[in-house]
Scaffold this motif. Sequence first.
Motif, mmCIF file in Angstrom:
data_model
loop_
_atom_site.group_PDB
_atom_site.id
_atom_site.type_symbol
_atom_site.label_atom_id
_atom_site.label_comp_id
_atom_site.label_asym_id
_atom_site.label_seq_id
_atom_site.Cartn_x
_atom_site.Cartn_y
_atom_site.Cartn_z
ATOM 1 N N SER A 258 44.761 30.722 1.983
ATOM 2 C CA SER A 258 44.730 30.187 0.619
ATOM 3 C C SER A 258 44.427 31.271 -0.408
ATOM 4 O O SER A 258 44.592 31.056 -1.599
ATOM 5 C CB SER A 258 43.707 29.061 0.508
ATOM 6 O OG SER A 258 42.418 29.509 0.864
ATOM 7 N N GLN B 9 47.358 29.844 -5.078
ATOM 8 C CA GLN B 9 47.899 28.769 -5.898
ATOM 9 C C GLN B 9 48.093 29.248 -7.333
ATOM 10 O O GLN B 9 47.496 30.239 -7.738
ATOM 11 C CB GLN B 9 46.999 27.528 -5.874
ATOM 12 C CG GLN B 9 45.716 27.653 -6.651
ATOM 13 C CD GLN B 9 44.512 27.855 -5.779
ATOM 14 O OE1 GLN B 9 44.616 28.155 -4.587
ATOM 15 N NE2 GLN B 9 43.342 27.719 -6.322
ATOM 16 N N ALA C 129 43.047 22.506 -1.144
ATOM 17 C CA ALA C 129 43.168 22.598 0.319
ATOM 18 C C ALA C 129 42.914 21.256 0.990
ATOM 19 O O ALA C 129 43.506 20.958 2.026
ATOM 20 C CB ALA C 129 42.216 23.655 0.869
ATOM 21 N N MET D 253 40.306 25.987 -5.110
ATOM 22 C CA MET D 253 40.936 26.198 -3.803
ATOM 23 C C MET D 253 40.548 25.090 -2.834
ATOM 24 O O MET D 253 41.392 24.583 -2.103
ATOM 25 C CB MET D 253 40.579 27.568 -3.229
ATOM 26 C CG MET D 253 41.548 28.643 -3.647
ATOM 27 S SD MET D 253 41.437 30.117 -2.638
ATOM 28 C CE MET D 253 39.832 30.711 -3.067
ATOM 29 N N ARG E 146 42.425 28.995 6.128
ATOM 30 C CA ARG E 146 42.086 27.582 6.276
ATOM 31 C C ARG E 146 42.832 26.987 7.461
ATOM 32 O O ARG E 146 44.055 27.002 7.497
ATOM 33 C CB ARG E 146 42.415 26.829 4.997
ATOM 34 C CG ARG E 146 41.549 27.334 3.854
ATOM 35 C CD ARG E 146 41.847 26.603 2.562
ATOM 36 N NE ARG E 146 41.040 27.169 1.499
ATOM 37 C CZ ARG E 146 39.843 26.725 1.130
ATOM 38 N NH1 ARG E 146 39.315 25.697 1.756
ATOM 39 N NH2 ARG E 146 39.186 27.295 0.146
#
Length: 148
Positions: A62, A147, A34, A30, A68
């Motif tokens: 995320s 994701q 990111a 992640m 984020r």
Amino acid sequence: MMAYTGGCQCGKYRYEMDVLKWGHVCHCRMCQRATGGLFAALVGAPKDEFRWTGQAPPVFWSSNLAARAFCPDCGTPLGFTYDRPTSSQYVTIGSLDAPEAVVLEEQFGIESKLPFVEFCENLPKKATGEGQTAEGLAFLAQLKPKQV
């Protein structure tokens, strides 16, 4: 008391924090995605010792647990926080006005560390969840990254 300041590249979003705690690099997928980098370099402060000095930037969730902050104008990844009252606000070390003030303490997420990355090898290394309390592990067990 000295405040540590930082913000995005275009200056639209600025912050200040009273302390710099828990300086670390995170190799988890992640954080790699990111930041678009090989790892994220982060430092935190308890939420009551962190302030956005103008408007707060937008956030991208995320996962179901981590928000984020980022600047949609210049693209700077600014940091993240977990969706917990006791969590800290973390910022990207590169977004600080004086990043040299940070002391790196650990590497996290080493299970995703890329084999060609040789960086801060003298720092203690932890896999995701390693050293967490039972409460911390239960929290992380709920994590569902967005994701693929």
